[in-house]
Design an enzyme around this catalytic site. Structure first.
Site, PDB file in Angstrom:
ATOM      1  N   ASP A   9      61.651   4.395  -2.214  1.00  0.00           N
ATOM      2  CA  ASP A   9      62.252   4.776  -0.938  1.00  0.00           C
ATOM      3  C   ASP A   9      63.569   4.034  -0.790  1.00  0.00           C
ATOM      4  O   ASP A   9      63.769   2.961  -1.365  1.00  0.00           O
ATOM      5  CB  ASP A   9      61.326   4.442   0.232  1.00  0.00           C
ATOM      6  N   GLY A  10      64.464   4.640  -0.031  1.00  0.00           N
ATOM      7  CA  GLY A  10      65.740   4.024   0.303  1.00  0.00           C
ATOM      8  C   GLY A  10      65.905   4.008   1.806  1.00  0.00           C
ATOM      9  O   GLY A  10      65.327   4.839   2.515  1.00  0.00           O
ATOM     10  N   GLU A  47      68.348   5.729  -2.173  1.00  0.00           N
ATOM     11  CA  GLU A  47      67.253   6.511  -2.754  1.00  0.00           C
ATOM     12  C   GLU A  47      67.409   6.569  -4.273  1.00  0.00           C
ATOM     13  O   GLU A  47      66.448   6.349  -5.017  1.00  0.00           O
ATOM     14  CB  GLU A  47      67.227   7.925  -2.171  1.00  0.00           C
ATOM     15  N   ASP A  69      60.269  10.251  -0.849  1.00  0.00           N
ATOM     16  CA  ASP A  69      60.448  11.082   0.335  1.00  0.00           C
ATOM     17  C   ASP A  69      61.873  11.629   0.423  1.00  0.00           C
ATOM     18  O   ASP A  69      62.261  12.216   1.421  1.00  0.00           O
ATOM     19  CB  ASP A  69      60.071  10.318   1.611  1.00  0.00           C
ATOM     20  N   HIS A 124      57.428   8.579   6.482  1.00  0.00           N
ATOM     21  CA  HIS A 124      56.899   8.092   7.764  1.00  0.00           C
ATOM     22  C   HIS A 124      55.701   8.920   8.224  1.00  0.00           C
ATOM     23  O   HIS A 124      55.529   9.187   9.407  1.00  0.00           O
ATOM     24  CB  HIS A 124      57.997   8.074   8.827  1.00  0.00           C
ATOM     25  N   ASP A 134      59.114   1.774   2.097  1.00  0.00           N
ATOM     26  CA  ASP A 134      60.007   1.767   3.259  1.00  0.00           C
ATOM     27  C   ASP A 134      60.145   0.348   3.810  1.00  0.00           C
ATOM     28  O   ASP A 134      61.252  -0.084   4.152  1.00  0.00           O
ATOM     29  CB  ASP A 134      59.480   2.718   4.343  1.00  0.00           C
TER      30      ASP A 134
END
Length: 150
Positions: A9-10, A47, A69, A124, A134
């Site tokens: 994740d970024g 990302e 994501d 999320h 995250d």
């Protein structure tokens, strides 16, 4: 070939702004966390950095399921858009310049080294590894924030 599950994740506080990325690699029941970031960057760059760092950490060619994501990353690979951009001299179909070329040029050789399947997951939404990545990303991005906010 060994199979490794990778989650990335970024995050970016502002876009552009201070950013971070997080990755969790899972192999044979063991987990390894990676994270990093930059003081001034974009979410899409973070990302990509997470994916690059995770794949670069593998010591030998592996079969990888990489879950992210980021529609930007996952769709660019799965829909083969990035290969078209490269063939057109890093131009998108509408002839506008592709973004983050420097990072795509690092990522593409890693995709040749490893057998990677990209899987998109809604961010999320309670996916345990996505939430963990995250937290790693946002925590790293926070290191660059100044007392007045950003």
């Amino acid at each position: 070939m060994k199979h490794v599950d990778i989650y990335t994740d970024g995050a970016c506080h502002g876009n552009p702004g201070p950013g971070g990325w997080g990755a969790v690699l899972v192999y044979a029941g063991r987990e390894k966390e990676l994270s990093g970031g930059e003081a001034h960057t974009t979410n899409n760059r973070m990302e990509l950095q997470g994916v690059i760092a995770a794949l670069s950490a593998l010591k030998e060619p592996c079969e990888v399921t990489l879950t992210s994501d980021s529609r930007y990353v996952v769709e660019a690979i799965n829909e083969k858009w990035v290969y078209g951009w490269r063939e057109r001299g890093w131009r998108k179909a509408d002839k506008s310049p592709a973004l983050n070329v420097d990072l795509w040029e690092i990522l593409l050789p890693l995709l040749e080294k490893h057998r990677v399947t990209f899987v998109w997951v809604k961010g999320h939404a309670g996916h345990p590894f996505n939430e963990r990545c995250d937290r790693l990303a946002t925590s790293y991005a926070a290191r660059f924030e100044t007392p007045d906010g950003v």
